[in-house]
Design a protein around this motif. Structure first.
Motif, PDB file in Angstrom:
ATOM      1  N   PRO A   1       0.835  -1.210   0.000  1.00 12.44           N
ATOM      2  CA  PRO A   1       0.000   0.000   0.000  1.00 12.44           C
ATOM      3  C   PRO A   1       0.866   1.255   0.000  1.00 12.44           C
ATOM      4  N   GLU A   2       0.355   2.304  -0.637  1.00 11.52           N
ATOM      5  CA  GLU A   2       1.087   3.573  -0.610  1.00 11.52           C
ATOM      6  C   GLU A   2       0.115   4.725  -0.395  1.00 11.52           C
TER       7      GLU A   2
ATOM      8  N   PHE B   1      -0.674 -10.216  -2.369  1.00 10.06           N
ATOM      9  CA  PHE B   1      -0.591 -10.542  -3.790  1.00 10.06           C
ATOM     10  C   PHE B   1       0.577 -11.482  -4.081  1.00 10.06           C
ATOM     11  N   TYR B   2       0.264 -12.635  -4.658  1.00 11.74           N
ATOM     12  CA  TYR B   2       1.263 -13.624  -5.064  1.00 11.74           C
ATOM     13  C   TYR B   2       2.203 -14.016  -3.917  1.00 11.74           C
ATOM     14  N   GLY B   3       1.742 -13.834  -2.670  1.00  6.00           N
ATOM     15  CA  GLY B   3       2.552 -14.200  -1.510  1.00  6.00           C
ATOM     16  C   GLY B   3       3.787 -13.339  -1.343  1.00  6.00           C
ATOM     17  N   GLN B   4       3.772 -12.109  -1.876  1.00  4.52           N
ATOM     18  CA  GLN B   4       4.967 -11.269  -1.867  1.00  4.52           C
ATOM     19  C   GLN B   4       5.104 -10.394  -0.622  1.00  4.52           C
TER      20      GLN B   4
ATOM     21  N   ILE C   1       6.362  -7.523   6.870  1.00  3.47           N
ATOM     22  CA  ILE C   1       5.550  -6.443   6.293  1.00  3.47           C
ATOM     23  C   ILE C   1       4.140  -6.460   6.859  1.00  3.47           C
ATOM     24  N   ILE C   2       3.516  -7.635   6.937  1.00  4.72           N
ATOM     25  CA  ILE C   2       2.157  -7.737   7.488  1.00  4.72           C
ATOM     26  C   ILE C   2       2.140  -7.275   8.941  1.00  4.72           C
ATOM     27  N   ASN C   3       3.149  -7.666   9.691  1.00  2.00           N
ATOM     28  CA  ASN C   3       3.219  -7.265  11.099  1.00  2.00           C
ATOM     29  C   ASN C   3       3.390  -5.751  11.229  1.00  2.00           C
ATOM     30  N   ASP C   4       4.208  -5.157  10.355  1.00  2.00           N
ATOM     31  CA  ASP C   4       4.375  -3.701  10.373  1.00  2.00           C
ATOM     32  C   ASP C   4       3.056  -3.000  10.042  1.00  2.00           C
ATOM     33  N   LEU C   5       2.310  -3.541   9.078  1.00  4.02           N
ATOM     34  CA  LEU C   5       1.011  -2.963   8.723  1.00  4.02           C
ATOM     35  C   LEU C   5       0.023  -3.077   9.876  1.00  4.02           C
ATOM     36  N   LYS C   6       0.086  -4.200  10.578  1.00  9.29           N
ATOM     37  CA  LYS C   6      -0.774  -4.392  11.745  1.00  9.29           C
ATOM     38  C   LYS C   6      -0.464  -3.338  12.812  1.00  9.29           C
TER      39      LYS C   6
ATOM     40  N   ILE D   1      -7.431  -6.406   7.820  1.00  8.39           N
ATOM     41  CA  ILE D   1      -7.853  -7.745   7.406  1.00  8.39           C
ATOM     42  C   ILE D   1      -6.841  -8.215   6.366  1.00  8.39           C
ATOM     43  N   ALA D   2      -6.253  -9.372   6.564  1.00 10.19           N
ATOM     44  CA  ALA D   2      -5.270  -9.913   5.632  1.00 10.19           C
ATOM     45  C   ALA D   2      -5.930 -10.974   4.762  1.00 10.19           C
TER      46      ALA D   2
END
Length: 315
Positions: A76-77, A92-95, A100-105, A112-113
């Motif tokens: 996301p930007e 997307f495509y497991g990238q 990164i997910i933890n930082d977004l959390k 929602i992931a």
């Protein structure tokens, strides 16, 4: 009364099932509906670069929708959440890595992931995470949901046998013979309410050798990355149990048509994005020119070699 005797039905499988302890539902969009109901979601920020299958669910529940953009790393930007707004993150495509997910959390809290494209990735603790079974395996439906709240009402169990025709047909004949049945089945998901996963789908999921599937998908992705990274506009990591290999090249939409003539069927995953964004916008270009190459458990190294050789001839 239990029926005894008569003809034999499908065997009951007893192998280990990935995500056994999670909530098992009938579709990915209903996993989102489940979260809307249990979390009281009223506003949500959705990526513009994705299919519009969730929009019907969001409208049905009266959820206010905003869109956000992603960069070439699928991240996301330029995002700022409004009060009480949730953000929907697609891996997307497991990238998107766990980091990164933890930082977004930590940054956005209410996330929602969507792991529909990373079935073999376990969820981050405290993150509502959903998976779609039929994007990875030969099952007619099914979704997995990790969340800390359960729905208060009793859910009925879905029934899947009438959605199996295209899967069983392709097993013994050509995919093109049953493509019409496949598309009709896809359309029906828009009207199906939240239900428990069907007995048939859950049974089939207990019969899968997940380690073999994961290894083959990983190895196939790795092979394609080794052979195609020099022409790919994307800088990719190799995910375990990959979904597809995203090859982003100029003129990808025309090469897709050429591949189809050679019986290599490469989908345009999100044709709605082409209509929603202008021709000079990144989302439009990615939707048209990313070729999601198959890497799944059906295919061996010689299949990957054939795909690569054919693409290089066309490029």
């Amino acid at each position: 009364m239990k029926e005894i005797g008569g003809y034999i039905e499908l065997d009951h499988y007893s192998g280990d099932m990935l995500h056994e302890g999670a909530i098992k539902l009938n579709s990915g969009r209903n996993a989102l509906a489940y979260l809307i109901e249990t979390k009281g979601i009223k506003k949500i920020l959705m990526p513009g670069f994705m299919c519009d299958s969730c929009d019907d669910v969001l409208r049905k529940y009266g959820v206010e929708i905003r869109r956000y953009g992603i960069d070439l790393m699928f991240q996301p930007e330029n995002i700022k959440l409004q009060d009480d707004e949730w953000i929907y993150i697609v891996n997307f495509y497991g990238q998107l890595s766990d980091l990164i997910i933890n930082d977004l959390k930590n940054k956005y809290i209410r996330i929602i992931a969507d792991y529909s494209q990373s079935y073999f990735r376990l969820p981050i603790s405290g993150v509502d995470t959903l998976y779609s079974c039929r994007k990875y395996f030969g099952v007619p439906d099914g979704a997995i949901l990790y969340t800390d709240k359960t729905i208060e009402r009793e859910l009925q169990q879905d029934v899947s046998f009438e959605r199996m025709k295209h899967i069983l047909g392709r097993f013994e004949r050509k995919a093109s013979d049953y493509y019409g049945d496949y598309t009709k089945g896809e359309e029906k998901f828009a009207d199906i309410p939240i239900m428990k996963m069907s007995k048939l789908t859950e049974n089939l999921l207990h019969g899968i050798n997940y380690e073999v599937c994961k290894a083959r998908r990983t190895n196939n992705f790795q092979y394609l990355e080794k052979r195609l990274h020099s022409i790919n506009k994307l800088s990719l990591t190799v995910p375990e149990g990959a979904f597809m290999y995203p090859l982003y090249i100029d003129n990808g939409e025309n090469i897709r048509k050429e591949l189809q003539q050679r019986k290599i069927y490469i989908p345009c995953l999100w044709p709605n994005v082409v209509n929603d964004y202008g021709h000079d916008e990144l989302e439009n270009d990615m939707a048209r020119n990313i070729l999601p190459l198959p890497v799944d458990q059906r295919y061996l190294p010689e299949d990957m070699e054939y795909i690569v050789d054919t693409i290089k001839q066309l490029v």
